[in-house]
Write a protein that holds these residues in place. Sequence first.
Motif, mmCIF file in Angstrom:
data_model
loop_
_atom_site.group_PDB
_atom_site.id
_atom_site.type_symbol
_atom_site.label_atom_id
_atom_site.label_comp_id
_atom_site.label_asym_id
_atom_site.label_seq_id
_atom_site.Cartn_x
_atom_site.Cartn_y
_atom_site.Cartn_z
ATOM 1 N N ILE A 34 0.853 -1.194 0.000
ATOM 2 C CA ILE A 34 0.000 0.000 0.000
ATOM 3 C C ILE A 34 0.895 1.252 0.000
ATOM 4 N N ALA A 35 0.701 2.079 -1.028
ATOM 5 C CA ALA A 35 1.547 3.267 -1.171
ATOM 6 C C ALA A 35 1.157 4.331 -0.152
ATOM 7 N N LEU A 36 2.170 4.971 0.427
ATOM 8 C CA LEU A 36 1.976 6.104 1.338
ATOM 9 C C LEU A 36 2.106 7.391 0.526
ATOM 10 N N VAL A 37 3.146 7.448 -0.312
ATOM 11 C CA VAL A 37 3.258 8.477 -1.349
ATOM 12 C C VAL A 37 2.950 7.759 -2.652
ATOM 13 N N LYS A 38 1.978 8.269 -3.379
ATOM 14 C CA LYS A 38 1.408 7.520 -4.515
ATOM 15 C C LYS A 38 2.140 7.724 -5.830
ATOM 16 N N TYR A 39 2.140 6.658 -6.609
ATOM 17 C CA TYR A 39 2.602 6.685 -7.998
ATOM 18 C C TYR A 39 1.355 6.821 -8.867
ATOM 19 N N TRP A 40 1.268 7.881 -9.623
ATOM 20 C CA TRP A 40 0.109 8.071 -10.517
ATOM 21 C C TRP A 40 0.588 8.922 -11.685
ATOM 22 N N GLY A 41 0.904 8.285 -12.757
ATOM 23 C CA GLY A 41 1.483 8.970 -13.916
ATOM 24 C C GLY A 41 2.801 8.308 -14.267
ATOM 25 N N SER A 130 -4.712 -7.397 -7.650
ATOM 26 C CA SER A 130 -3.773 -8.512 -7.514
ATOM 27 C C SER A 130 -2.610 -8.349 -8.480
ATOM 28 N N SER A 131 -2.575 -7.224 -9.230
ATOM 29 C CA SER A 131 -1.503 -7.107 -10.216
ATOM 30 C C SER A 131 -0.147 -6.938 -9.547
ATOM 31 N N ALA A 132 -0.071 -6.185 -8.446
ATOM 32 C CA ALA A 132 1.233 -5.987 -7.789
ATOM 33 C C ALA A 132 1.764 -7.308 -7.244
ATOM 34 N N GLY A 178 3.658 -1.402 -12.507
ATOM 35 C CA GLY A 178 4.609 -0.505 -11.842
ATOM 36 C C GLY A 178 4.729 -0.757 -10.345
ATOM 37 N N SER A 179 3.593 -0.781 -9.647
ATOM 38 C CA SER A 179 3.642 -0.906 -8.195
ATOM 39 C C SER A 179 4.154 -2.280 -7.753
ATOM 40 N N ALA A 180 4.184 -3.270 -8.655
ATOM 41 C CA ALA A 180 4.709 -4.604 -8.303
ATOM 42 C C ALA A 180 6.194 -4.537 -7.934
ATOM 43 N N SER A 181 6.878 -3.513 -8.447
ATOM 44 C CA SER A 181 8.309 -3.365 -8.126
ATOM 45 C C SER A 181 8.508 -3.159 -6.619
ATOM 46 N N ARG A 182 7.454 -2.728 -5.921
ATOM 47 C CA ARG A 182 7.562 -2.471 -4.476
ATOM 48 C C ARG A 182 7.126 -3.663 -3.636
ATOM 49 N N SER A 183 6.830 -4.819 -4.280
ATOM 50 C CA SER A 183 6.352 -5.981 -3.511
ATOM 51 C C SER A 183 7.424 -7.050 -3.303
ATOM 52 N N SER A 234 -9.448 1.499 -15.391
ATOM 53 C CA SER A 234 -8.266 0.727 -15.000
ATOM 54 C C SER A 234 -7.132 1.692 -14.638
ATOM 55 N N SER A 235 -6.145 1.185 -13.890
ATOM 56 C CA SER A 235 -5.055 2.093 -13.534
ATOM 57 C C SER A 235 -4.232 2.463 -14.768
ATOM 58 N N THR A 236 -4.187 1.589 -15.768
ATOM 59 C CA THR A 236 -3.453 1.929 -17.008
ATOM 60 C C THR A 236 -4.070 3.185 -17.642
ATOM 61 N N GLY A 238 -5.969 5.388 -16.097
ATOM 62 C CA GLY A 238 -5.778 6.484 -15.132
ATOM 63 C C GLY A 238 -4.392 7.116 -15.260
ATOM 64 N N HIS A 239 -3.355 6.281 -15.328
ATOM 65 C CA HIS A 239 -1.982 6.804 -15.482
ATOM 66 C C HIS A 239 -1.886 7.637 -16.760
ATOM 67 N N ASN A 240 -2.451 7.108 -17.833
ATOM 68 C CA ASN A 240 -2.349 7.803 -19.122
ATOM 69 C C ASN A 240 -3.041 9.161 -19.111
ATOM 70 N N GLN A 284 -5.119 13.475 -2.817
ATOM 71 C CA GLN A 284 -4.550 14.032 -4.069
ATOM 72 C C GLN A 284 -4.666 13.031 -5.214
ATOM 73 N N LEU A 285 -4.443 11.752 -4.914
ATOM 74 C CA LEU A 285 -4.583 10.720 -5.955
ATOM 75 C C LEU A 285 -5.984 10.790 -6.566
ATOM 76 N N HIS A 286 -6.988 10.861 -5.685
ATOM 77 C CA HIS A 286 -8.372 10.888 -6.185
ATOM 78 C C HIS A 286 -8.716 12.249 -6.798
ATOM 79 N N LEU A 325 -6.017 5.459 0.434
ATOM 80 C CA LEU A 325 -6.850 4.862 -0.606
ATOM 81 C C LEU A 325 -5.960 4.379 -1.741
ATOM 82 N N ASP A 326 -6.407 3.363 -2.422
ATOM 83 C CA ASP A 326 -5.781 2.913 -3.657
ATOM 84 C C ASP A 326 -6.618 3.457 -4.802
ATOM 85 N N ALA A 327 -6.421 2.927 -5.987
ATOM 86 C CA ALA A 327 -7.252 3.379 -7.103
ATOM 87 C C ALA A 327 -8.575 2.617 -7.073
ATOM 88 N N GLY A 328 -9.380 2.876 -6.040
ATOM 89 C CA GLY A 328 -10.657 2.190 -5.890
ATOM 90 C C GLY A 328 -11.401 2.767 -4.706
HETATM 91 O O1 PMV Z 1 0.885 -0.500 -10.539
HETATM 92 P P1 PMV Z 1 -0.310 0.119 -11.174
HETATM 93 O O2 PMV Z 1 -0.051 0.523 -12.578
HETATM 94 O O3 PMV Z 1 -1.550 -0.690 -11.009
HETATM 95 O O4 PMV Z 1 -0.589 1.524 -10.442
HETATM 96 C C1 PMV Z 1 -0.974 1.579 -9.092
HETATM 97 C C2 PMV Z 1 -1.176 2.974 -8.654
HETATM 98 C C3 PMV Z 1 -1.727 3.148 -7.246
HETATM 99 O O5 PMV Z 1 -2.024 1.927 -6.634
HETATM 100 C C4 PMV Z 1 -3.009 3.953 -7.308
HETATM 101 C C5 PMV Z 1 -0.746 3.938 -6.382
HETATM 102 C C6 PMV Z 1 0.497 3.197 -5.981
HETATM 103 O O6 PMV Z 1 1.534 3.869 -5.880
HETATM 104 O O7 PMV Z 1 0.439 1.983 -5.710
#
Ligand code: PMV
Length: 374
Positions: A34-41, A130-132, A178-183, A234-236, A238-240, A284-286, A325-328
């Motif tokens: 769970i991101a504390l500082v979010k990746y979005w973009g 479940s993608s991460a 992207g966020s899977a890199s943090r798991s 989808s987050s794809t 959303g990022h775009n 801010q994410l939302h 919150l996540d993207a949901g």
């Molecule tokens: O990894 P993705 O492309 O599903 O993006 C996830 C983005 C957020 O979950 C909303 C924020 C984050 O940093 O995990």
Amino acid sequence: MREITVAMTDTFISKPYTNFPENGSISAQAPSNIALVKYWGKYGEQLPQNASVSFTLSQCRTETTLHFEKSTPNGNFNFEVFLDGQREKSFEPKIAQFFERIRRYVPFLTEYNFKIETKNTFPHSSGIASSASGMAALAVCLVSLENALLGGDLSTAYKETQENQLRKASFLARLGSGSASRSIEGPLVVWGQHPEIEGSSNLLGVKYPFKVHENFSNYQDTILLVDKGEKQVSSTVGHNLMHNNPYAEARFKEANTNLTKLKTIFEDGNISAFIEIVESEALQLHAMMMASKPYFILMKPNTLEIINRIWKFRKETGSQVCFTLDAGANVHVLYPFSEKDRTQNFITKELAAFCKNGAYIHDACGLGASIVNS
Ligand code: PMV
């Protein structure tokens, strides 16, 4: 530093393989985060527009077994995906796209037929992405198999202690999601180059390298399942949409500033300051979603009801509970271990009523992915 050079990614191309086991299987587990500082973009090939930091979870996990059998290479990928024992064809395009992105780094992908068996510890329809965890678990299987191809023993091939394997697993996982890199590791992971975080990189997640006060150890996260439905956006997508968002540049700057602030907060153990950053990041994410064109809202009325209840409880009791919150629509309720009983009591008594079928999952910080020995 936004530029990624070919030389940087080339370090993930493996040495020539010396060994091609005929067949076998390897199992790995990876948690969600769970991101504390979010990746979005994002830009380029799955590169983040700003640095992010997350807590790695422990209970919400994916377990994946990769069965492999030597084939006659024809340049194509040959694989099937099974979820909970059933063929899940809808997952296959995403895995094919992942394999396409990583074939340069794991060229053995076209040398084998694969059967990918996967299952999640959380319900598929929970709205928990479940993608991460899924991409991270698969990346660990692949790094492990690659080590066997380089002459190692399959069962001991992946060592969580081996820096280069961890780095490659995170590098590959990022190309899946992207966020899977943090798991891959835990309990706190940074992804994205940040001037004040040594070793941080846009290519992979690294363990947070600085001192963390004990107030943040074993931090708790209860996930309130507000809406179990498929995400409308989808987050794809959303990022775009950040490419045309008028607030994008300010948002990326703010995220990096928040990470700088968290550095002092983690060191001092200042939970009140932590709450201010974490809740602001979630909103801010939302806000970015609402400011996108086309605009969209993923929060539900009960998401807001829960947020207001958390604020009221904090004001009335002096508790240090907060939300992200996540993207949901689901709400992650974060609280220190020292407040576990009181917060879980509050969740059961007051917040569960706003969850779909009263469902929530108690989780906590964890240490990342590992091989599962059968
Ligand atoms: O990894 P993705 O492309 O599903 O993006 C996830 C983005 C957020 O979950 C909303 C924020 C984050 O940093 O995990």
